[in-house]
Enzyme design. Structure first.
Site, PDB file in Angstrom:
ATOM      1  N   SER A 194     112.916  99.932 -27.802  1.00 36.92           N
ATOM      2  CA  SER A 194     113.788  99.105 -28.722  1.00 36.92           C
ATOM      3  C   SER A 194     114.445  98.254 -27.819  1.00 36.92           C
ATOM      4  O   SER A 194     115.168  98.733 -26.781  1.00 36.92           O
ATOM      5  CB  SER A 194     115.026 100.025 -29.207  1.00 36.92           C
ATOM      6  OG  SER A 194     114.678 100.840 -30.420  1.00 36.92           O
ATOM      7  N   HIS A 230     111.509  95.779 -32.671  1.00 37.75           N
ATOM      8  CA  HIS A 230     110.231  96.175 -32.470  1.00 37.75           C
ATOM      9  C   HIS A 230     109.206  95.415 -33.059  1.00 37.75           C
ATOM     10  O   HIS A 230     109.025  95.109 -34.211  1.00 37.75           O
ATOM     11  CB  HIS A 230     109.744  97.710 -32.842  1.00 37.75           C
ATOM     12  CG  HIS A 230     110.512  98.709 -32.122  1.00 37.75           C
ATOM     13  ND1 HIS A 230     109.846  99.495 -31.271  1.00 37.75           N
ATOM     14  CD2 HIS A 230     111.644  99.244 -32.432  1.00 37.75           C
ATOM     15  CE1 HIS A 230     110.808 100.332 -30.416  1.00 37.75           C
ATOM     16  NE2 HIS A 230     111.849 100.205 -31.241  1.00 37.75           N
ATOM     17  N   HIS A 246     107.846 105.642 -34.826  1.00 40.50           N
ATOM     18  CA  HIS A 246     108.981 106.840 -34.686  1.00 40.50           C
ATOM     19  C   HIS A 246     108.559 107.607 -35.943  1.00 40.50           C
ATOM     20  O   HIS A 246     108.229 106.980 -37.157  1.00 40.50           O
ATOM     21  CB  HIS A 246     110.253 106.009 -34.850  1.00 40.50           C
ATOM     22  CG  HIS A 246     110.409 104.979 -33.739  1.00 40.50           C
ATOM     23  ND1 HIS A 246     110.265 103.900 -33.865  1.00 40.50           N
ATOM     24  CD2 HIS A 246     111.028 105.134 -32.720  1.00 40.50           C
ATOM     25  CE1 HIS A 246     110.864 103.011 -32.872  1.00 40.50           C
ATOM     26  NE2 HIS A 246     111.208 103.864 -32.311  1.00 40.50           N
ATOM     27  N   TYR A 284     110.996 108.890 -37.395  1.00 36.98           N
ATOM     28  CA  TYR A 284     112.027 108.724 -38.566  1.00 36.98           C
ATOM     29  C   TYR A 284     111.536 107.485 -39.467  1.00 36.98           C
ATOM     30  O   TYR A 284     111.822 107.387 -40.601  1.00 36.98           O
ATOM     31  CB  TYR A 284     113.201 108.246 -37.993  1.00 36.98           C
ATOM     32  CG  TYR A 284     113.339 107.011 -37.137  1.00 36.98           C
ATOM     33  CD1 TYR A 284     113.245 105.785 -37.718  1.00 36.98           C
ATOM     34  CD2 TYR A 284     113.539 107.298 -35.826  1.00 36.98           C
ATOM     35  CE1 TYR A 284     113.326 104.731 -36.992  1.00 36.98           C
ATOM     36  CE2 TYR A 284     113.717 106.078 -34.838  1.00 36.98           C
ATOM     37  CZ  TYR A 284     113.518 104.641 -35.474  1.00 36.98           C
ATOM     38  OH  TYR A 284     113.416 103.845 -34.850  1.00 36.98           O
ATOM     39  N   GLU A 285     110.575 106.674 -39.286  1.00 35.88           N
ATOM     40  CA  GLU A 285     109.906 105.843 -40.045  1.00 35.88           C
ATOM     41  C   GLU A 285     109.026 106.275 -41.106  1.00 35.88           C
ATOM     42  O   GLU A 285     108.732 105.668 -42.012  1.00 35.88           O
ATOM     43  CB  GLU A 285     109.107 104.787 -39.193  1.00 35.88           C
ATOM     44  CG  GLU A 285     109.997 103.897 -38.283  1.00 35.88           C
ATOM     45  CD  GLU A 285     109.069 103.123 -37.376  1.00 35.88           C
ATOM     46  OE1 GLU A 285     108.667 101.715 -37.975  1.00 35.88           O
ATOM     47  OE2 GLU A 285     108.576 103.389 -36.386  1.00 35.88           O
ATOM     48  N   ALA A 309     115.085 103.418 -25.280  1.00 36.48           N
ATOM     49  CA  ALA A 309     116.455 103.387 -25.186  1.00 36.48           C
ATOM     50  C   ALA A 309     117.107 104.822 -25.526  1.00 36.48           C
ATOM     51  O   ALA A 309     116.534 105.239 -26.515  1.00 36.48           O
ATOM     52  CB  ALA A 309     116.833 102.049 -26.473  1.00 36.48           C
ATOM     53  N   MET A 348     115.042 108.982 -29.755  1.00 36.45           N
ATOM     54  CA  MET A 348     114.149 109.340 -31.042  1.00 36.45           C
ATOM     55  C   MET A 348     112.643 108.906 -30.955  1.00 36.45           C
ATOM     56  O   MET A 348     112.059 108.684 -31.843  1.00 36.45           O
ATOM     57  CB  MET A 348     114.808 108.699 -32.175  1.00 36.45           C
ATOM     58  CG  MET A 348     116.181 108.747 -32.443  1.00 36.45           C
ATOM     59  SD  MET A 348     117.044 107.819 -33.951  1.00 36.45           S
ATOM     60  CE  MET A 348     118.748 108.146 -33.725  1.00 36.45           C
ATOM     61  N   SER A 349     112.240 108.879 -29.717  1.00 37.53           N
ATOM     62  CA  SER A 349     110.898 108.271 -29.441  1.00 37.53           C
ATOM     63  C   SER A 349     110.146 109.138 -28.435  1.00 37.53           C
ATOM     64  O   SER A 349     110.591 110.267 -27.992  1.00 37.53           O
ATOM     65  CB  SER A 349     110.920 107.048 -29.169  1.00 37.53           C
ATOM     66  OG  SER A 349     111.442 106.810 -28.156  1.00 37.53           O
ATOM     67  N   ASN A 376     124.019 103.702 -24.607  1.00 40.63           N
ATOM     68  CA  ASN A 376     125.451 104.106 -25.097  1.00 40.63           C
ATOM     69  C   ASN A 376     125.449 105.676 -24.485  1.00 40.63           C
ATOM     70  O   ASN A 376     124.898 106.302 -24.099  1.00 40.63           O
ATOM     71  CB  ASN A 376     125.381 104.140 -26.497  1.00 40.63           C
ATOM     72  CG  ASN A 376     124.136 104.917 -27.124  1.00 40.63           C
ATOM     73  OD1 ASN A 376     123.015 104.543 -27.133  1.00 40.63           O
ATOM     74  ND2 ASN A 376     124.564 106.154 -27.743  1.00 40.63           N
ATOM     75  N   HIS A 384     122.904 100.593 -33.932  1.00 40.76           N
ATOM     76  CA  HIS A 384     121.726  99.985 -33.544  1.00 40.76           C
ATOM     77  C   HIS A 384     121.825  98.469 -32.868  1.00 40.76           C
ATOM     78  O   HIS A 384     121.268  98.316 -31.814  1.00 40.76           O
ATOM     79  CB  HIS A 384     120.719 100.143 -34.755  1.00 40.76           C
ATOM     80  CG  HIS A 384     119.331  99.561 -34.296  1.00 40.76           C
ATOM     81  ND1 HIS A 384     118.702 100.094 -33.189  1.00 40.76           N
ATOM     82  CD2 HIS A 384     118.418  98.488 -34.489  1.00 40.76           C
ATOM     83  CE1 HIS A 384     117.450  99.770 -33.154  1.00 40.76           C
ATOM     84  NE2 HIS A 384     117.287  98.562 -34.038  1.00 40.76           N
TER      85      HIS A 384
HETATM   86  N1  HPA Z   1     120.904 108.879 -29.904  1.00 38.40           N
HETATM   87  C1  HPA Z   1     119.723 108.921 -30.445  1.00 38.40           C
HETATM   88  N2  HPA Z   1     118.877 107.766 -29.942  1.00 38.40           N
HETATM   89  C2  HPA Z   1     119.269 106.707 -29.266  1.00 38.40           C
HETATM   90  C3  HPA Z   1     120.561 106.684 -28.879  1.00 38.40           C
HETATM   91  C4  HPA Z   1     121.532 107.867 -29.227  1.00 38.40           C
HETATM   92  O1  HPA Z   1     122.664 108.043 -28.702  1.00 38.40           O
HETATM   93  N3  HPA Z   1     120.861 105.621 -28.138  1.00 38.40           N
HETATM   94  C5  HPA Z   1     119.668 104.738 -28.191  1.00 38.40           C
HETATM   95  N4  HPA Z   1     118.746 105.707 -28.793  1.00 38.40           N
END
Ligand code: HPA
Length: 271
Positions: free
Chosen positions: A29, A60, A82, A84-85, A112, A210-211, A234, A246
């Site tokens: 991402s 993406h 992903h 989640y998609e 990310a 998440m990947s 983050n 996001h």
């Molecule tokens: N959690 C899950 N996925 C992420 C995060 C997070 O804090 N930051 C970037 N992708």
């Protein structure tokens, strides 16, 4: 399913002229700008490959890029798939098998991620030394295709030790700060609760995202060597007062993309 990867490989081969890249780069991402340095590009939108999954996430792009990076032929996925998609993990295995059929033997995977360590602030880079699959899913579930890999693959060196040492050397030569640690994958799409983050810290995880895990499991299974890098965008939920977004992921990824680009360019030049 196996026919799917053969069909994808045939279609991609037909569009790649006579190129035979050995390294695949998967851009996470907000890291799509890394593809800007690729020369002599052939761009293949996922939508031009019959039956290939599509990316649905902002940040993406959704294409394959064949070209030269630092003098070496590479193939790059700008946009990944992903869970989640709604993608099934097995389709991610089909995509990785496709690249194996095309002759790919090295995978550089980026993502990310949220930091679980106080000293690893947004904007940091973390070399992935190992992972925890907390997604509850696995791309290798189902009948095993022995032509690609074994039923019970060993994943003790999933993130190739020699590749990691090489990247650490490059980072120290370049004066780029590079942490090393364990990536934990959740399925998403929600960011974690503060309680989950506290739990994941006690598990020994250093980043959360998440990947990556499905691609890496499929790649290791079929004999590829893997280098993985997290861009910290983050802190994990509850570690700071802010809420998660996001948009913040994308802007922090962009800020760290330059250092990541330097590391990957040098790495490609060396393998
Ligand atoms: N959690 C899950 N996925 C992420 C995060 C997070 O804090 N930051 C970037 N992708």
């Amino acid at each position: 399913m196996t026919d799917l990867c053969r069909s994808f490989a045939e279609q991609i081969r037909a569009k790649m002229e006579n190129r035979r890249p050995q390294t695949l780069i998967i851009l996470g991402s907000g890291l799509g700008t890394l593809a800007e340095d690729i020369k002599e590009k052939i761009i293949i939108p996922y939508t031009d490959i019959d039956g290939f999954p599509h990316s649905t996430v902002s940040g993406h792009a959704g294409c394959l890029i064949s070209g030269r990076l630092h003098g070496s032929e590479v193939l790059c996925m700008q946009g990944r798939f992903h869970l989640y998609e709604g993608h099934r993990p097995q389709i991610i295995a089909e995509v990785i098998k496709t690249f194996k059929l095309l002759g790919i033997c090295n995978l550089i995977v980026t993502n990310a991620a949220g930091s679980l360590r106080e000293e690893m602030a947004p904007g940091s880079l973390m070399l992935i030394a190992d992972h925890i699959n907390f997604s509850g899913r696995n791309p290798l579930i189902g009948p095993n295709d022995d032509a690609f890999g074994p039923r019970f693959p060993d994943v003790s060196n999933a993130y190739d030790k020699e590749f990691r040492d090489r990247l650490k050397n490059i980072a120290s030569r370049r004066g780029i700060s590079l942490q090393e640690g364990t990536y934990l994958m959740v399925a998403g799409p929600n960011f974690e609760t503060a309680a989950e983050i506290r739990a994941f810290r006690t598990f020994g995880a250093d980043t959360v995202g998440m990947s990556t895990v499905p691609e890496v499991l499929a790649a290791v299974w079929c004999g590829m060597r893997v280098l993985g890098i997290s861009v910290i965008t983050n802190y994990g939920t509850g570690m700071r007062p802010q809420t998660q977004s996001h948009a913040e992921t994308l802007s922090q990824a962009d800020a760290a993309a330059n250092s990541l680009k330097l590391l990957i360019n040098d790495f490609i030049g060396e393998i």
